[in-house]
Write an enzyme that holds these catalytic residues in place. Structure first.
Site, PDB file in Angstrom:
ATOM      1  N   SER A 129      -9.730   1.816   2.644  1.00 15.66           N
ATOM      2  CA  SER A 129      -8.847   2.559   1.775  1.00 15.66           C
ATOM      3  C   SER A 129      -7.800   1.705   1.070  1.00 15.66           C
ATOM      4  CB  SER A 129      -8.138   3.664   2.560  1.00 15.66           C
ATOM      5  OG  SER A 129      -7.290   3.105   3.544  1.00 15.66           O
ATOM      6  N   LYS A 174       0.857  -1.196   0.000  1.00 14.74           N
ATOM      7  CA  LYS A 174       0.000   0.000   0.000  1.00 14.74           C
ATOM      8  C   LYS A 174       0.887   1.238   0.000  1.00 14.74           C
ATOM      9  CE  LYS A 174      -3.969   1.972   2.537  1.00 14.74           C
ATOM     10  NZ  LYS A 174      -4.852   1.812   3.706  1.00 14.74           N
ATOM     11  N   SER A 189      -9.875  -0.434   6.869  1.00 13.51           N
ATOM     12  CA  SER A 189      -9.282  -0.345   5.525  1.00 13.51           C
ATOM     13  C   SER A 189      -8.595  -1.586   4.999  1.00 13.51           C
ATOM     14  CB  SER A 189      -8.295   0.814   5.469  1.00 13.51           C
ATOM     15  OG  SER A 189      -9.012   1.996   5.280  1.00 13.51           O
TER      16      SER A 189
HETATM   17  N1  GLN Z   1     -13.206   4.321   6.093  1.00 17.09           N
HETATM   18  C1  GLN Z   1     -12.530   4.714   7.280  1.00 17.09           C
HETATM   19  C2  GLN Z   1     -12.060   6.136   7.167  1.00 17.09           C
HETATM   20  O1  GLN Z   1     -12.290   6.715   6.174  1.00 17.09           O
HETATM   21  C3  GLN Z   1     -11.384   3.805   7.579  1.00 17.09           C
HETATM   22  C4  GLN Z   1     -10.161   4.105   6.807  1.00 17.09           C
HETATM   23  C5  GLN Z   1      -8.976   3.305   7.217  1.00 17.09           C
HETATM   24  O2  GLN Z   1      -9.098   2.288   7.913  1.00 17.09           O
HETATM   25  N2  GLN Z   1      -7.815   3.793   6.867  1.00 17.09           N
HETATM   26  O3  GLN Z   1     -11.489   6.704   8.026  1.00 17.09           O
END
Ligand code: GLN
Length: 485
Positions: free
Chosen positions: A154, A79, A178
Site C-alpha cells: 500500500s 505516507k 506494504s
Molecule cells: N497487501 C496487504 C493488505 O492488503 C498488506 C498491506 C499492508 O502491508 N499495509 O493487507
C-alpha cells in the site's frame, strides 16, 4: 549536480559541508515534484510553504551547529497514514476528509528533531489495505518505470516518489508487505523492522499487531540511517521495545563470509514468475560467491500464511476502523435522520469497497458463532508460523527469497479480482505474522525492464544481519533510475 539524484546521505553530507543549502535542497525537490507528479500522482498533500519555512529554520540551526544527524536538512516524503501536526492526513480515504492532526507521530517528532524536512504526504491504498495503491480516494499512483503499471502497495506513493526522484527518502508502513512489495515494484529499497522497533504512536491503525513503520530509500545505507533515526522506545506505544535507540550503521559492511542463508524451497514453486525466480536465485549466487553459505530448506506452515493474515488483519481492522463514525473525524454524510442513520450513511459513503470488504470479513470472523472457527484458528496458525521461523533461525542467519511473485502488474489487473491480489502477498505476510524484520532491495530486471525485488528476512532484532547481506549484495550492482536525463 542534480540534487534530486543524490542519495539522502550524500545530500546530507553536502548540506553539512555547506555545498548545498537546505532551502536549495527542498526547492529542488519541490520543483521535481511539480514537474513530474502529474504523471505519477505520488503526493496527496504537498507541504510547500511550510517545507520552505522549515528549510530556513533548519539551515539556521545547522549554521549554529545544532543538528548532529547525517540526515539533517534532508527532505522526506511521509505516507499519508502517519500523523503530521498541521498537515492534512487522509489515509487516502474520503472518510477522514480534511482531518489535520493536532500532533505529530513519534517518528515525525524524531525526524524533525534531527533536522529533516517533511515535503508532503504520499499516496497509498485506502487505510493501507491493498497491494497496488489503486484503492486510494485520490486516484492511483503510477509506476515510474511504466505508467501503465501499478507501483505496488500500500505504500505505493512512497516507493514511487523515491524512484521518481520526488523525494530522496520516504516513510511507509508495512502490515503485510506494504513497504517491501512497492519497493520491489519500483526498484528501490525498503525495510520492515522487527515489530516493536519503531513506535506506532501516531500511525493510523490498520492491524495493530502487524503494523510497523519503516524507511524506503534508493539504497541500503539511506534506509539504515533513517531506521536508526526513527527506532527506539516510546512510552506512548505499549508494544515498543525498551531500548532507547538503535544504531544500524555499523552493519553496513561488505562482508558475508560465513553468513548462513536459508532458501525456502516452497518459495520457488508454483505461482512464482520464472524470471523473478531466476533473478532472485542469481542474486543468492552472488552472495555465495562472496562467502555466504547457502542451503535450501522447508519452511513449514507458510502455505497457511495468507488465510491467517487476512483473517487476523481484517479482524483488527474491523475493530480499529469502528472509530470513523462521522462524529470524531473529517467526513459526515449530508442527509440523515437519526444518529444510527448518520453513522450508516457516513460509513457507506466514506469508505471504499476494499475497506468495507475487510470490515465485513473482520466482523464475521470475530462474531460469536465463528470466532473459534476462524479468528482463534488463525491465531493458532500464526503461532505455528512463528515457531517454524524460530526453527529456521536456529540454522540460518538470513532467509532469502523473492519479495513478490511477479513484477509490477498493469493498472486495473487485480482490482477486479481481490483474491488474486491477496495471493500476491504470499512472500511478505508471514514476516508480519511472526514479527520479523525484512528488507526488499532491487536485484535485477525482467525482460520488460521491470525491477525485481530480493527479500531478506532476519530473526527478531536481526536487522543487522539482513542489512549486512543487503549492503554486500548492493555492492555487486549499480542503482538504476527510471528517471531519464
Ligand atoms: N497487501 C496487504 C493488505 O492488503 C498488506 C498491506 C499492508 O502491508 N499495509 O493487507
Amino acid at each position: 549536480m542534480d540534487i534530486t539524484k543524490l542519495t539522502a546521505l550524500e545530500l546530507g553530507r553536502k548540506i553539512r559541508e555547506g555545498k548545498v543549502g537546505v532551502r536549495e535542497a527542498v526547492s529542488a525537490q519541490l520543483a521535481a515534484i511539480e514537474a513530474r507528479d502529474k504523471d505519477y500522482n505520488c503526493y496527496i498533500t504537498l507541504n510547500r510553504e511550510e517545507a520552505l519555512r522549515r528549510a530556513d529554520a533548519v539551515q539556521e540551526g545547522m549554521d549554529a551547529g545544532r543538528y548532529a544527524s547525517p540526515l539533517a536538512g534532508v527532505p522526506v516524503a511521509i505516507k499519508d497514514n502517519i500523523c503530521t501536526k498541521g498537515i492534512r492526513t487522509t489515509c487516502a480515504s474520503k472518510i477522514l476528509g480534511d482531518f489535520t492532526p493536532p500532533y505529530d507521530a513519534a517518528v515525525i517528532e524524531r525526524l524533525t528533531a534531527a533536522g529533516m524536512v517533511v515535503l508532503g504526504k504520499v499516496n497509498m491504498d485506502e487505510f493501507a489495505m491493498g497491494s497496488t495503491t489503486e484503492t486510494s480516494h485520490f486516484g492511483a499512483t503510477k509506476n515510474p518505470w511504466d505508467i501503465s503499471r501499478v507501483p505496488g502497495g500500500s505504500s505505493g506513493g512512497a516507493a514511487a516518489a523515491v524512484a521518481a526522484e520526488e523525494a530522496p527518502l520516504a516513510l511507509g508502513s508495512d502490515t503485510g508487505g506494504s513497504i517491501r512489495q512497492p519497493s520491489a515494484f519500483c526498484g528501490v529499497t525498503g525495510i520492515k523492522p522487527t515489530y516493536g522497533t519503531v513506535s506506532r504512536y501516531g500511525l493510523i491503525a490498520y492491524a495493530s499487531s502487524l503494523d510497523q513503520i519503516g524507511p524506503i530509500g534508493r539504497d541500503v545505507s539511506d534506509c539504515a540511517a533513517m531506521l536508526s533515526l526513527i527506532s527506539g522506545s516510546d512510552k506512548r506505544d505499549a508494544t515498543s521495545v525498551p531500548q532507547e535507540s538503535f544504531d544500524f550503521m555499523d552493519a553496513l559492511k561488505d562482508d558475508v563470509k560465513g553468513l548462513r542463508i536459508g532458501i525456502p524451497k516452497g518459495y520457488f514453486s508454483e505461482g512464482l514468475d520464472a524470471q523473478v525466480g531466476d533473478t532472485v536465485l542469481a542474486a543468492a549466487k552472488e552472495l555465495e560467491k562472496k562467502g555466504a553459505l547457502l542451503s535450501e530448506f522447508d519452511l513449514e506452515a507458510v502455505d497457511y500464511a495468507i488465510p491467517a493474515y487476512y483473517v487476523i488483519a481484517s479482524a483488527e481492522a474491523s475493530s480499529n476502523l469502528s472509530r470513523y463514525d462521522g462524529v470524531k473525524y473529517g467526513f459526515r454524510a449530508a442527509d440523515y435522520g437519526d444518529l444510527q442513520e448518520m453513522y450508516k450513511r457516513t460509513r457507506t459513503q466514506g469508505f471504499g469497497d476494499e475497506v468495507k470488504r475487510r470490515m465485513m470479513i473482520g466482523a464475521f470472523v470475530l462474531s460469536s458463532g465463528y470466532y473459534d472457527a476462524y479468528y482463534n484458528k488463525a491465531l493458532k496458525v500464526r503461532a505455528i508460523i512463528k515457531q517454524s521461523f524460530d526453527r529456521a533461525f536456529e540454522k540460518y542467519d538470513v532467509i532469502l527469497g523473492p519479495t513478490a511473485p511477479s513484477t509490477a502488474l498493469k493498472l486495473g489487473e487485480s482490482l477486479s479480482d481481490p483474491l488474486k491480489m491477496y495471493l500476491g502477498d504470499i512472500y511478505t505476510v508471514a514476516v508480519n505474522l511472526a514479527g520479523l524484520p525484512a528488507i526488499s532491495l532491487p536485484c535485477g530486471r525482467d525482460k520488460q525492464g521491470l525491477p525485481v525485488g530480493l527479500q531478506l528476512i532476519g530473526r527478531p532484532f536481526g536487522e543487522k544481519d539482513i542489512l549486512r547481506a543487503a549492503y554486500s549484495f548492493e555492492r555487486t550492482r549499480a542503482y538504476i533510475s527510471p528517471v531519464q536525463e
